[in-house]
Motif scaffolding. Structure first.
Motif, PDB file in Angstrom:
ATOM      1  N   ARG A  55      42.848   8.401  31.946  1.00  0.00           N
ATOM      2  CA  ARG A  55      44.019   7.557  32.100  1.00  0.00           C
ATOM      3  C   ARG A  55      43.814   6.192  31.457  1.00  0.00           C
ATOM      4  O   ARG A  55      44.702   5.661  30.794  1.00  0.00           O
ATOM      5  N   LEU A  56      42.618   5.599  31.647  1.00  0.00           N
ATOM      6  CA  LEU A  56      42.348   4.279  31.069  1.00  0.00           C
ATOM      7  C   LEU A  56      42.337   4.325  29.547  1.00  0.00           C
ATOM      8  O   LEU A  56      42.814   3.392  28.881  1.00  0.00           O
ATOM      9  N   CYS A  57      41.778   5.384  29.001  1.00  0.00           N
ATOM     10  CA  CYS A  57      41.749   5.494  27.535  1.00  0.00           C
ATOM     11  C   CYS A  57      43.151   5.701  26.962  1.00  0.00           C
ATOM     12  O   CYS A  57      43.479   5.217  25.865  1.00  0.00           O
ATOM     13  N   SER A  58      43.992   6.414  27.663  1.00  0.00           N
ATOM     14  CA  SER A  58      45.355   6.624  27.186  1.00  0.00           C
ATOM     15  C   SER A  58      46.188   5.360  27.271  1.00  0.00           C
ATOM     16  O   SER A  58      47.134   5.181  26.491  1.00  0.00           O
ATOM     17  N   GLU A  59      45.839   4.474  28.179  1.00  0.00           N
ATOM     18  CA  GLU A  59      46.598   3.244  28.341  1.00  0.00           C
ATOM     19  C   GLU A  59      46.123   2.129  27.418  1.00  0.00           C
ATOM     20  O   GLU A  59      46.883   1.221  27.082  1.00  0.00           O
ATOM     21  N   SER A  60      44.880   2.161  26.997  1.00  0.00           N
ATOM     22  CA  SER A  60      44.328   1.080  26.171  1.00  0.00           C
ATOM     23  C   SER A  60      44.472   1.442  24.688  1.00  0.00           C
ATOM     24  O   SER A  60      44.337   2.604  24.314  1.00  0.00           O
ATOM     25  N   PRO A  61      44.711   0.438  23.857  1.00  0.00           N
ATOM     26  CA  PRO A  61      44.865   0.720  22.409  1.00  0.00           C
ATOM     27  C   PRO A  61      43.526   1.095  21.781  1.00  0.00           C
ATOM     28  O   PRO A  61      42.469   0.588  22.155  1.00  0.00           O
ATOM     29  N   GLU A  62      43.582   2.007  20.813  1.00  0.00           N
ATOM     30  CA  GLU A  62      42.366   2.448  20.125  1.00  0.00           C
ATOM     31  C   GLU A  62      42.051   1.494  18.979  1.00  0.00           C
ATOM     32  O   GLU A  62      42.928   1.069  18.245  1.00  0.00           O
ATOM     33  N   SER A  63      40.782   1.183  18.830  1.00  0.00           N
ATOM     34  CA  SER A  63      40.333   0.366  17.708  1.00  0.00           C
ATOM     35  C   SER A  63      39.922   1.288  16.564  1.00  0.00           C
ATOM     36  O   SER A  63      39.943   2.507  16.680  1.00  0.00           O
ATOM     37  N   SER A  64      39.491   0.679  15.492  1.00  0.00           N
ATOM     38  CA  SER A  64      39.107   1.482  14.325  1.00  0.00           C
ATOM     39  C   SER A  64      37.873   2.318  14.567  1.00  0.00           C
ATOM     40  O   SER A  64      37.729   3.408  14.017  1.00  0.00           O
ATOM     41  N   GLN A  65      36.952   1.827  15.453  1.00  0.00           N
ATOM     42  CA  GLN A  65      35.697   2.559  15.642  1.00  0.00           C
ATOM     43  C   GLN A  65      35.449   2.918  17.093  1.00  0.00           C
ATOM     44  O   GLN A  65      35.191   4.074  17.417  1.00  0.00           O
ATOM     45  N   HIS A  66      35.520   1.926  18.012  1.00  0.00           N
ATOM     46  CA  HIS A  66      35.215   2.162  19.419  1.00  0.00           C
ATOM     47  C   HIS A  66      36.385   1.729  20.309  1.00  0.00           C
ATOM     48  O   HIS A  66      37.003   0.692  20.048  1.00  0.00           O
ATOM     49  N   GLN A  67      36.618   2.526  21.313  1.00  0.00           N
ATOM     50  CA  GLN A  67      37.607   2.154  22.321  1.00  0.00           C
ATOM     51  C   GLN A  67      36.873   1.552  23.520  1.00  0.00           C
ATOM     52  O   GLN A  67      35.882   2.121  24.007  1.00  0.00           O
ATOM     53  N   ILE A  68      37.337   0.408  24.000  1.00  0.00           N
ATOM     54  CA  ILE A  68      36.650  -0.339  25.061  1.00  0.00           C
ATOM     55  C   ILE A  68      37.380  -0.140  26.376  1.00  0.00           C
ATOM     56  O   ILE A  68      38.606  -0.282  26.453  1.00  0.00           O
ATOM     57  N   VAL A  69      36.596   0.188  27.446  1.00  0.00           N
ATOM     58  CA  VAL A  69      37.130   0.378  28.794  1.00  0.00           C
ATOM     59  C   VAL A  69      36.373  -0.546  29.747  1.00  0.00           C
ATOM     60  O   VAL A  69      35.131  -0.544  29.754  1.00  0.00           O
ATOM     61  N   GLN A  70      37.108  -1.325  30.537  1.00  0.00           N
ATOM     62  CA  GLN A  70      36.511  -2.250  31.493  1.00  0.00           C
ATOM     63  C   GLN A  70      36.528  -1.623  32.896  1.00  0.00           C
ATOM     64  O   GLN A  70      37.567  -1.168  33.356  1.00  0.00           O
ATOM     65  N   LEU A  71      35.349  -1.643  33.562  1.00  0.00           N
ATOM     66  CA  LEU A  71      35.231  -1.157  34.952  1.00  0.00           C
ATOM     67  C   LEU A  71      34.567  -2.248  35.796  1.00  0.00           C
ATOM     68  O   LEU A  71      33.401  -2.136  36.201  1.00  0.00           O
ATOM     69  N   PRO A  72      35.278  -3.350  36.069  1.00  0.00           N
ATOM     70  CA  PRO A  72      34.638  -4.499  36.757  1.00  0.00           C
ATOM     71  C   PRO A  72      34.321  -4.241  38.222  1.00  0.00           C
ATOM     72  O   PRO A  72      33.380  -4.838  38.766  1.00  0.00           O
ATOM     73  N   ASP A  73      35.099  -3.408  38.879  1.00  0.00           N
ATOM     74  CA  ASP A  73      34.916  -3.182  40.319  1.00  0.00           C
ATOM     75  C   ASP A  73      34.280  -1.835  40.617  1.00  0.00           C
ATOM     76  O   ASP A  73      34.573  -1.198  41.625  1.00  0.00           O
TER      77      ASP A  73
END
Length: 623
Positions: A55-73
């Motif tokens: 779900r997080l990857c589908s909601e965040s925009p993809e970059s040219s090389q790596h997709q970044i996901v934040q899990l602070p909690d």
């Protein structure tokens, strides 16, 4: 300890330039940030098992090389995340009671459910937890303790409640029928061989084998577990009491008078110590929780343990309800207490008294309210009611016998408490800051019939007079009114006759009663003068009945030895001392000249002087 291994691949995680990566021929395409740490990973193995990452990857925009996901909690931090990530890669992971809670919370956070993939991490953890860990005693304890780091997650997932239920169900089970893993306590360890059989070198105890392991729990988890044990199974209250005593001795601070004095100084120097206040608050919560768990049975815990809790409650500033509850329980078994138990340090900053006399007064008040002295015969109304119901005479006699037996037992406890209170008075009398009214209140809290003699009480009064030389005449008279000179032994009478600190009224009473008893005991006076008879009758003494034998047994400290050699000598200066005291007391008020029996002290002294000459000489020889 039981454990479970998942996966078969070797660990290929490594750290390079503060970034955790995994060795693979395929280039990474996903960056996950967990509480300040970065992981360079692959989408396919992770997203195939983690619904949240999908779900997080589908909601965040993809970059040219790596997709970044934040899990602070993320629950459990980087250690729990790596367990989940390695499981997704098929790398071998080891789960045990020490890390299963964090792994379960992390798998729940990432939504590694069966809907995403069959045999996912959540399912495997639940199977291991329910089928293995909850069946082991030590594993259940460790798992429950580890829930402390994730209280909300553990409650929502039911981990805490399941551990508590498992522990409570095992408490009354014989250790031979419980999977104790490698140890059931730190004092006695049972080795487990490779085939699962127990070593015979250490046989587990049958009673209370669970108490020491449970003492490792934090107070909130311990309280909940003990509540489950008390409500769910039938367990002797003595075992509950022993378990509470062990827990208190491990976690409560050892307090003493010296500690209180140091704490007072520190508090006056630094009243803004936040860390000290935090520690005190934790200890206070722990203490009040232990008090709430005390069984109702009298035999569950000792009086000494209760008084130790009361000392700690006084020092830690526990609630008034907790102190009153402890005082009530102490009063029920006060005859078991010792002098050191009652010496509760004072922590009041309004005065400098060494001991807290107020709490002891509360205990004595509760002791007198316990109803330990039922009447020796049933009330008339009760007997009449029984007669109207045509009860048999045998039943009534049986009730009378049981009532007398109960009264005799409670009377014995009051005799023991009276001795204890008199020794307590001797100790607190040395405190120069102890107010006279408190000393008298403690002394009068015990009924007169419970003091067979007043020797110890006299010694306490003598110590108080020496420690408080500034008392005026009225205060000394008020203090000595609690003393009954007829209950003093011969040795104490000898000391009182020479005691310059006593009021004249007390000295005259001591001399009169002692000489009258000596005259009657010698048998050389067949008829006492009328004024002596009147004075004896005023004090409820029958002249025709011989006096009881005088007890000379007395335990006296070396520094307070009472010399009687002077009074034994025929050349004793008894009469001259008496004349000197009379001269010093000429300025007494008219109200003070009246004795308790309605006869003036002047008439008492005249009656004393009117004794025949022969008995007086005999008294001097006897003494």
């Amino acid at each position: 300890m039981k454990f479970m291994k998942l996966g078969s691949r070797p660990d290929t995680f490594y750290t390079a330039e503060s970034v955790r990566s995994v060795s693979s021929e395929v280039s990474s395409d996903l960056i996950i940030q967990v509480k300040g740490s970065r992981y360079l990973l692959h989408k396919f193995p992770l997203l195939s098992k983690c619904l949240r990452l999908q779900r997080l990857c589908s909601e965040s925009p993809e970059s040219s090389q790596h997709q970044i996901v934040q899990l602070p909690d993320f629950p459990g931090g980087v250690e729990a995340f790596e367990i989940c990530a390695k499981f997704c890669y098929g790398i071998t992971i080891t789960l045990s009671a020490y890390n299963i809670v964090s792994a379960r919370c992390a798998a729940e956070y990432l939504q590694m459910t069966e809907d995403v993939e069959k045999g996912n991490l959540m399912y495997k953890i639940e199977v291991f937890f329910n089928s293995c860990l909850l069946h082991g005693w030590r594993d259940s304890i460790v798992t429950l303790q580890s829930t402390k780091a994730f209280p909300l997650w553990s409650e929502d997932l039911g981990i805490t409640s399941r551990c508590i239920e498992a522990i409570a169900s095992k408490v009354l089970t014989h250790p031979s029928k419980v999977s104790l893993s490698h140890s059931y306590s730190r004092r006695g360890r049972d080795d487990i061989s490779c085939n699962g059989t127990e070593s015979q070198r250490h046989k587990p105890a049958i009673k209370g084998w669970w108490a020491e392991d449970m003492a490792e729990l934090s107070i909130d988890l311990y309280w909940r577990t003990m509540i489950a044990i008390k409500s769910g199974v039938k367990i002797p209250s003595s075992l509950i009491g022993e378990a509470l005593k062990l827990y208190a001795s491990r976690w409560l601070p050892n307090v003493s008078s010296k500690d209180v004095y140091i704490n007072k100084q520190e508090a006056s120097e630094d009243s803004d110590s936040d860390s000290s206040n935090e520690v005190t608050s934790k200890h206070r919560l722990l203490l009040e929780s232990i008090i709430s768990l005390l069984p109702a049975d009298k035999e569950a815990v000792s009086c000494s343990f209760l008084l130790k809790l009361l000392k700690a409650a006084n020092i830690l500033g526990a609630s008034s309800s907790s102190k009153i509850e402890l005082a009530r329980r102490v009063a029920i078994q006060l005859e078991e207490a010792t002098l050191n138990d009652l010496l509760i340090p004072s922590v009041s900053y309004s005065n400098d008294t060494l001991y807290d006399v107020d709490i002891v007064m509360t205990i004595l008040e509760q002791f007198m309210l316990q109803g330990q002295s039922p009447p020796t015969s049933p009330p008339r109304s009760k007997l009449g009611y029984e007669r109207r119901r045509s009860r048999s005479a045998e039943n009534i006699n049986f009730e009378l016998q049981e009532s007398r037996r109960s009264s005799s037992a409670s009377h014995g406890s009051k005799l023991k408490v009276a001795k204890l209170v008199d020794r307590y008075l001797q100790e607190i009398a040395r405190d120069v800051n102890l107010h006279l009214s408190k000393f008298i209140t403690v002394a009068e809290s015990i009924p007169d019939f419970s003091r067979l003699d007043h020797d110890d009480l006299y010694r306490a009064i003598d110590i108080y007079l020496k420690a408080h030389p500034d008392l005026n005449k009225s205060e000394r008279k008020r203090l000595c009114r609690i003393l009954d000179c007829r209950k003093l032994s011969m040795e104490v009478c000898m000391h009182a006759a020479k005691n310059e600190l006593l009021p004249l009224r007390v000295v005259v009473q001591v001399l009169f009663f002692e000489q009258a008893r000596a005259a009657m005991a010698g048998g050389k006076v067949t008829e006492l003068p009328s004024n002596i008879k009147a004075l004896l009758a005023g004090h409820n003494i029958d002249p025709s009945r011989p006096p009881p034998p005088l007890s000379t047994a007395s335990t006296i400290a070396a520094e307070d030895q009472w010399s009687i050699s002077g009074l034994r000598s025929p050349k004793s200066k008894l009469s001259s001392t008496l004349r000197m005291k009379l001269a010093e007391d000429d300025d007494l008020d008219e109200s003070d000249l009246q004795s308790e029996g309605g006869i003036s002290r002047t008439s008492k002294f005249k009656a004393f002087c009117a004794l025949p000459t022969r008995p007086k000489r005999m008294f001097m020889q006897i003494c």
